[in-house]
Design an enzyme around this catalytic site. Structure first.
Site, mmCIF file in Angstrom:
data_model
loop_
_atom_site.group_PDB
_atom_site.id
_atom_site.type_symbol
_atom_site.label_atom_id
_atom_site.label_comp_id
_atom_site.label_asym_id
_atom_site.label_seq_id
_atom_site.Cartn_x
_atom_site.Cartn_y
_atom_site.Cartn_z
ATOM 1 N N CYS A 1 -17.710 -13.455 14.998
ATOM 2 C CA CYS A 1 -16.856 -12.733 14.058
ATOM 3 C C CYS A 1 -16.557 -13.672 12.901
ATOM 4 O O CYS A 1 -17.345 -14.576 12.623
ATOM 5 C CB CYS A 1 -15.583 -12.237 14.755
ATOM 6 S SG CYS A 1 -14.590 -13.553 15.468
ATOM 7 N N HIS B 1 -8.090 -11.935 6.853
ATOM 8 C CA HIS B 1 -8.687 -11.284 8.034
ATOM 9 C C HIS B 1 -7.896 -10.016 8.328
ATOM 10 O O HIS B 1 -6.743 -10.067 8.749
ATOM 11 C CB HIS B 1 -8.636 -12.234 9.230
ATOM 12 C CG HIS B 1 -9.487 -11.799 10.391
ATOM 13 N ND1 HIS B 1 -9.151 -10.743 11.194
ATOM 14 C CD2 HIS B 1 -10.666 -12.280 10.867
ATOM 15 C CE1 HIS B 1 -10.074 -10.590 12.127
ATOM 16 N NE2 HIS B 1 -11.007 -11.514 11.951
#
Length: 660
Positions: free
Chosen positions: A25, A582
């Site tokens: 990720c 994020h």
């Protein structure tokens, strides 16, 4: 960073033949392993390019960092001979070999429901604790403060209203949080919560003068009960509401759906709540409260000691986030005169003090300036009730401090149980926790905290001076080499490989104030439910619970990372700050569904330019949290990274300040 070298070291540590699949990720490698016990954890802990590791949902996750993790991943799959897969594929592969424990899954759901409302509960709990100072007899003499000074009674009355609100209207808070967790309409969830603690219903019951009040349904009499302060009935009712709402959304269309889905959902759920869910799960709630009280009364100080030994390991798993659900039940029972109070809070306080002490012991053991800085700040944070920096950043790194702290925690918790120390409100489980304790128990509480700190510090320091001294000797050699480099510009010729350090380059950064990249509520980074971010392993920063759906550039700079999934952006400002935005927690698993990226890597942006959009509703439907992290990944280049705003912020408001 040498990506090939890091990849080979990770492969060597986890075992090439032990690797089943891998993805990445924005910040970490997500690996599926055949056997987690075969991992050389020490090798990864000692690897300066690995910022941390943890296991979650059957995945072994290795934190590398934004901007580097994708390159390390590319090398890893090449060297390991793996096929490149998505995070969703990895999640499925992990699930196949990792059958979730139903009990653990239930606790995880509870934690996801309670984490968002913890600030409201803590605020109410601390206000309640402050009010106890005014009301408690024996704290400042035989009479309470309001008995001695009637002129301050108004302050106490106001505090009563403020502190009771989050607990009396608990079903409303749970209605919002639960409906979000299960993908329902949050306002319908709030409305159902309001119905359960309706003041009108309360007035009807009062008018009935204590007699049983029934609603007549064509001859069938349904008991009318109010569910203020209830936890389990509210969660179950809203969960059922979400199921019903989704069914109608699926089977009704267009304007019919818009008009009649809310109507039918509330009628059916409301009836089920008062006819079935409330009575049944209200009884279950009583059983839970009575069971916890029985457990406390039966096992006494021995049970407290065992709980004290295991509390911090529970924190490491993240399952402690579900404890407020049980603490609320205990406190409601206590307020009704049927329980002994909140013993979980006391155990948490002892555990936090012990972890703080262990971190401070490392401060005195190490000669490495970076470790000293981290251990001191982490220790202070733990004293105030936030242990993640101490646990993940210091104590688990060296291992022995973590376990030494468990001994201090267990002994102190057992002594607290022996003296029946309990909390009468929620609060900060640390030094400030004394105001949440029953006034008569405050002296014993403070004594137990001192015991926890003293034992954990002494054992950690003694063990570090003997059995683990070589760890700190190496750190001292490294520190000496770094000092020599700073003074002379090169490494001394006789410096060993273990102590060798590269020439330190002065980071080209400048003081800067960064703007909010999206509108919403500012959240303490340490309180988010992802340990990678809450432990500050990726760097310091802040989080925002978004109220909008668009992300903007917080500075003038260059896009370094623009993930295809659209859930994360990396920007380097013109003044040197390396920023990670994020969106959400574990949203990489959505594979871009609900995200629309507007920029690409190496693109220059101006402050206020649109980076992308996201759909909070889709994130909620996926059972995920849209809390957005705003992190300075090159924190080490600054002396200070601190939020400059709290509460609600709008796009462009000053949010974070960095000082070189």
């Amino acid at each position: 960073m040498d990506y090939g070298k890091v990849a080979s070291e990770v492969i060597a540590a986890v075992g090439k033949d032990n690797l089943v699949a891998g993805a990445h990720c924005a910040t970490r490698l997500r690996l599926v392993l055949k056997d987690d016990t075969k991992v050389n954890q020490q090798a990864l802990d000692n690897n300066s390019d690995v910022k941390g590791t943890f296991k979650m949902d059957g995945q072994y996750q290795v934190i590398i960092g934004a901007g580097d993790v994708n390159h390390v991943y590319a090398e890893l799959i090449k060297q390991a001979g793996l096929k490149e897969v998505s995070t969703e594929d990895v999640k499925k592969i992990a699930a196949e070999g990792h059958k979730p424990n139903p009990v653990m899954a239930f606790i995880k759901v509870l934690s996801e429901i309670f984490v968002p409302i913890i600030p409201a509960l803590v605020a109410g709990g601390l206000l309640m604790a402050v009010n106890n100072i005014f009301k408690s007899e024996g704290l400042f003499g035989s009479q309470s403060l309001i008995q001695q000074f009637p002129q301050v009674s108004g302050i106490s009355d106001m505090l009563t209203v403020l502190s009771d609100a989050p607990f009396i209207y608990m079903p409303v808070l749970l209605g919002i949080s639960t409906s979000k967790r299960f993908g329902g309409n949050q306002f319908l969830g709030a409305a159902l919560g309001l119905m359960m603690c309706s003041q009108e219903l309360n007035e009807v019951i009062v008018k009935a003068a204590g007699t049983t009040l029934d609603w007549n349904f064509f001859g069938w009499h349904l008991h009318a009960a109010q569910y203020t302060s209830q936890v389990i009935p509210a969660i179950i009712a809203v969960w059922v509401m979400c199921i019903i709402e989704k069914w109608f959304h699926k089977h009704l269309h267009s304007a019919v759906d818009f008009t009649f889905t809310p109507l039918f959902t509330m009628i059916i759920t409301g009836f089920l709540t008062f006819a079935l869910i409330g009575p049944v799960f209200g009884q279950v709630s009583d059983w839970v409260a009575n069971g916890l009280v029985w457990l406390y009364n039966t096992l006494g100080f021995l049970g407290m000691g065992i709980f004290g030994a295991f509390y911090t390991p529970i924190v490491v798993t993240g399952l402690h986030q579900s404890f407020p659900a049980f603490e609320t039940i205990l406190l409601n029972s206590y307020k009704a005169g049927q329980g002994s109070g909140d013993f979980i809070f006391v155990v948490a306080s002892m555990a936090n003090m012990a972890q703080a002490a262990a971190a401070f012991a490392i401060f005195f053991l190490t000669k490495n300036s970076k470790t000293k800085g981290l251990s001191s700040s982490a220790g202070i944070s733990a004293l105030l009730g936030i242990t993640e920096p101490a646990v993940f950043g210091v104590n688990l790194k060296y291992r022995f401090p973590f376990f030494c702290a468990l001994i201090g925690s267990a002994i102190a918790a057992a002594i607290a149980g022996l003296f029946n120390v309990i909390a009468v409100s929620l609060g900060s489980a640390g030094i400030l926790g004394l105001i949440s304790i029953n006034p008569k128990s405050i002296p014993f509480y403070l004594i137990c905290e001192v015991i926890s700190f003293a034992i954990a510090f002494a054992i950690t320091y003694y063990y570090g001076k003997t059995k683990e001294a070589q760890v700190f000797e190496v750190e001292a050699a490294v520190a000496a080499a770094e000092a020599d480099v700073e003074e002379h510009g090169s490494v001394a010729a006789d410096t060993t490989d273990a102590a060798a350090a590269p020439v330190k380059q002065e980071a080209a950064v400048a003081d800067e104030i960064l703007a909010a990249p999206l509108a919403g509520e500012v959240v303490d980074l340490k309180s988010v439910s992802d340990p990678v971010f809450s432990s500050e392993a990726m760097g310091k920063g802040v989080a925002v619970k978004p109220s909008g759906n668009t992300v903007y550039a917080p500075v003038d700079g260059t896009i370094q990372i623009a993930f295809d999934t659209g859930h994360a952006y990396g920007i380097k400002s013109d003044k040197g700050a390396e920023i990670l935005i994020h969106i959400g927690i574990d949203t990489v698993s959505m594979n871009g569904d609900g995200f629309d990226q507007k920029v690409k890597a190496d693109q220059k942006v101006k402050k206020g330019d649109v980076l992308g959009t996201f759909d909070s509703a889709k994130i909620a439907q996926a059972g995920l949290d849209d809390t957005t992290m705003f992190i300075i990944t090159n924190t080490a280049d600054y002396t200070s990274v601190s939020p400059v705003s709290s509460g609600t912020v709008e796009v462009g408001d000053n949010l974070l300040e960095v000082k070189k």
